[in-house]
Design an enzyme around this catalytic site. Structure first.
Site, mmCIF file in Angstrom:
data_model
loop_
_atom_site.group_PDB
_atom_site.id
_atom_site.type_symbol
_atom_site.label_atom_id
_atom_site.label_comp_id
_atom_site.label_asym_id
_atom_site.label_seq_id
_atom_site.Cartn_x
_atom_site.Cartn_y
_atom_site.Cartn_z
ATOM 1 N N ASP A 1 47.918 43.312 40.107
ATOM 2 C CA ASP A 1 47.767 42.347 41.206
ATOM 3 C C ASP A 1 48.875 42.385 42.259
ATOM 4 O OD1 ASP A 1 45.584 41.571 39.756
ATOM 5 O OD2 ASP A 1 46.437 39.675 39.056
ATOM 6 N N GLY B 1 47.011 40.946 31.226
ATOM 7 C CA GLY B 1 46.076 42.014 31.601
ATOM 8 C C GLY B 1 46.795 43.355 31.625
ATOM 9 N N ASP C 1 52.958 37.222 35.532
ATOM 10 C CA ASP C 1 53.633 35.914 35.578
ATOM 11 C C ASP C 1 53.448 35.099 34.295
ATOM 12 O OD1 ASP C 1 50.973 35.566 36.221
ATOM 13 O OD2 ASP C 1 51.340 34.020 37.735
ATOM 14 N N THR D 1 51.362 44.633 36.288
ATOM 15 C CA THR D 1 50.073 44.026 36.635
ATOM 16 C C THR D 1 49.520 44.743 37.859
ATOM 17 O OG1 THR D 1 48.985 42.076 37.604
ATOM 18 C CG2 THR D 1 51.365 42.164 37.835
ATOM 19 N N ARG E 1 43.237 38.305 41.348
ATOM 20 C CA ARG E 1 43.348 36.882 41.017
ATOM 21 C C ARG E 1 43.542 36.061 42.289
ATOM 22 N NH1 ARG E 1 44.220 35.058 35.706
ATOM 23 N NH2 ARG E 1 45.157 36.984 35.065
ATOM 24 N N ASP F 1 51.461 40.534 42.368
ATOM 25 C CA ASP F 1 51.661 39.132 42.757
ATOM 26 C C ASP F 1 52.933 38.528 42.157
ATOM 27 O OD1 ASP F 1 50.840 39.205 40.139
ATOM 28 O OD2 ASP F 1 49.435 37.530 40.315
ATOM 29 N N ARG G 1 46.324 37.887 25.751
ATOM 30 C CA ARG G 1 46.779 36.644 26.373
ATOM 31 C C ARG G 1 46.814 35.639 25.226
ATOM 32 N NH1 ARG G 1 46.042 37.929 31.880
ATOM 33 N NH2 ARG G 1 44.135 39.036 32.394
HETATM 34 O O1 F6P Z 1 45.938 39.969 36.261
HETATM 35 C C1 F6P Z 1 45.188 41.109 36.223
HETATM 36 C C2 F6P Z 1 43.715 40.803 36.339
HETATM 37 O O2 F6P Z 1 42.998 42.023 36.276
HETATM 38 C C3 F6P Z 1 43.306 40.003 37.570
HETATM 39 O O3 F6P Z 1 43.200 40.801 38.725
HETATM 40 C C4 F6P Z 1 42.009 39.407 37.116
HETATM 41 O O4 F6P Z 1 41.743 38.209 37.805
HETATM 42 C C5 F6P Z 1 42.247 39.135 35.642
HETATM 43 O O5 F6P Z 1 43.305 39.997 35.257
HETATM 44 C C6 F6P Z 1 41.061 39.386 34.754
HETATM 45 O O6 F6P Z 1 41.409 39.029 33.468
HETATM 46 P P1 F6P Z 1 40.571 39.394 32.153
HETATM 47 O O7 F6P Z 1 40.716 40.873 31.910
HETATM 48 O O8 F6P Z 1 41.206 38.595 31.071
HETATM 49 O O9 F6P Z 1 39.157 39.040 32.446
#
Ligand code: F6P
Length: 328
Positions: free
Chosen positions: A132, A15, A107, A130, A176, A134, A76
């Site tokens: 997050d 992300g 991660d 990120t 997340r 995390d 991803r």
């Molecule tokens: O890891 C970053 C994040 O924005 C999280 O907070 C969220 O759960 C996820 O990515 C959303 O992913 P995507 O953009 O693939 O829907």
């Protein structure tokens, strides 16, 4: 030990987060400063497999420090999770003459880097990017501070309408499985309650505390719900539960979603990205490999990928106490 690294590849993966551009800029300029060649790899590990490369010099990254997103784009990559995909990626690196990689991401990005090193013994340095926050071993990740400010700004606006209509708002934020965004933005925005995955307060006690605060004279309230929270998993159900069990409050839901990932990075994120970018090249030149560069108590640190990806986000209990006291 003599260092043989001459050409570095840089990519952003997972992300995106505000400050990734500043991070790429810092890597590219540190390479230029150290007379290293730098190659930008588009779309993260996906571009590594497709050979989507572009040479970058100090001027290629002008006017980028203030821009959100990542100009190298991100992905991803499902293919990089396969042995065959990683083999193609390795062959591309070798034929391009790239000696080491800097990967900016979360991660999932570091997990990929770890496997890649196990298979090919290839030097990689990670930078935590990120929203997050995390990642184990760093106090802050690039993009987190900007996301907090975005959330607070959005909740300030919601507060205006909540107050005008005597309403209770549930505001869902990202993170997340980590409650850092919810807890910190919740305190910053003056939330009545904050629901995070690291602490299960239960629907009943939530309603109980809302009832108490209503009795004490509150006419509107903001509850911040982390997307990973158990009772927040379906925020609309929680809204209905509150309406059913707490008469006299109209409840509305706002899901902030991906606006939290965009926007111009805060000064704090730009500085963090710049420091970590310089640190990533310093680490490679010091023959470090397969570590993440991070920040602990304001100082640069390096942490093995295996440590950085250790789950279990730890939340500061003092912050939870502050949030509780503020909502009296
Ligand atoms: O890891 C970053 C994040 O924005 C999280 O907070 C969220 O759960 C996820 O990515 C959303 O992913 P995507 O953009 O693939 O829907």
């Amino acid at each position: 030990m003599f260092n043989t690294i001459k050409k570095i590849g840089v990519l952003t993966s997972g992300g995106d987060s505000p400050g990734m551009n500043a991070a790429i800029r810092a890597v590219v300029r540190s390479c230029a400063f150290n007379n290293l060649e730098c190659v930008g790899i588009y779309r993260g590990y996906e571009g590594l497999i497709d050979g989507d490369f572009k040479n970058l010099n100090a001027r290629s990254v002008k006017n980028l420090i203030n821009r959100g997103g990542t100009f190298l784009k991100s992905a991803r990559s499902a293919e990089f999770r396969t042995k065959e995909g990683r083999k193609i990626a390795y062959n591309n690196l070798i034929s391009e003459g790239i000696d080491a990689l800097v990967t900016i991401g979360g991660d999932g990005t570091f997990r990929g880097a770890l496997v890649f090193d196990e298979e090919f013994n290839f030097p990689i340095i990670g930078m935590p990017g990120t929203i997050d926050n995390d990642i184990n071993g760093t106090d802050f990740t690039i993009g987190y501070d900007t996301a907090l400010n975005t959330v607070v700004e959005a909740i300030d606006k919601i507060r205006d309408t909540a107050h005008s209509h005597n309403r209770l708002f549930l505001v869902e934020v990202m993170g997340r499985d980590a409650g850092d965004i919810a807890l910190n933005a919740g305190i910053g925005a003056g939330a009545e309650a904050i629901l995070i995955p690291e602490q299960n307060i239960g629907k009943e006690s939530l309603v109980e505390s809302l009832r108490r605060s209503k009795k004490s004279g509150k006419t509107s309230s903001i509850i911040v719900v982390s997307e990973g929270d158990q009772i927040g998993k379906n925020i609309f159900e929680v809204a209905k539960y509150i309406e059913d069990n707490l008469k006299g409050y109209e409840v509305r839901v706002t899901v902030l979603g991906h606006i939290q990932r965009g926007g111009s990075p805060s000064c704090r994120d730009r500085v963090l990205a710049s420091r970590l970018g310089v640190a990533s090249i310093d680490a490679l030149l010091a023959n470090k490999k397969n570590v993440m560069v991070g920040i602990k108590r304001h100082k640069i640190v390096t942490i093995p990928f295996s440590e950085a990806i250790k789950g279990d986000n730890i939340i500061d209990k003092e912050l939870i106490r502050v949030a509780d006291i503020m909502s009296i």
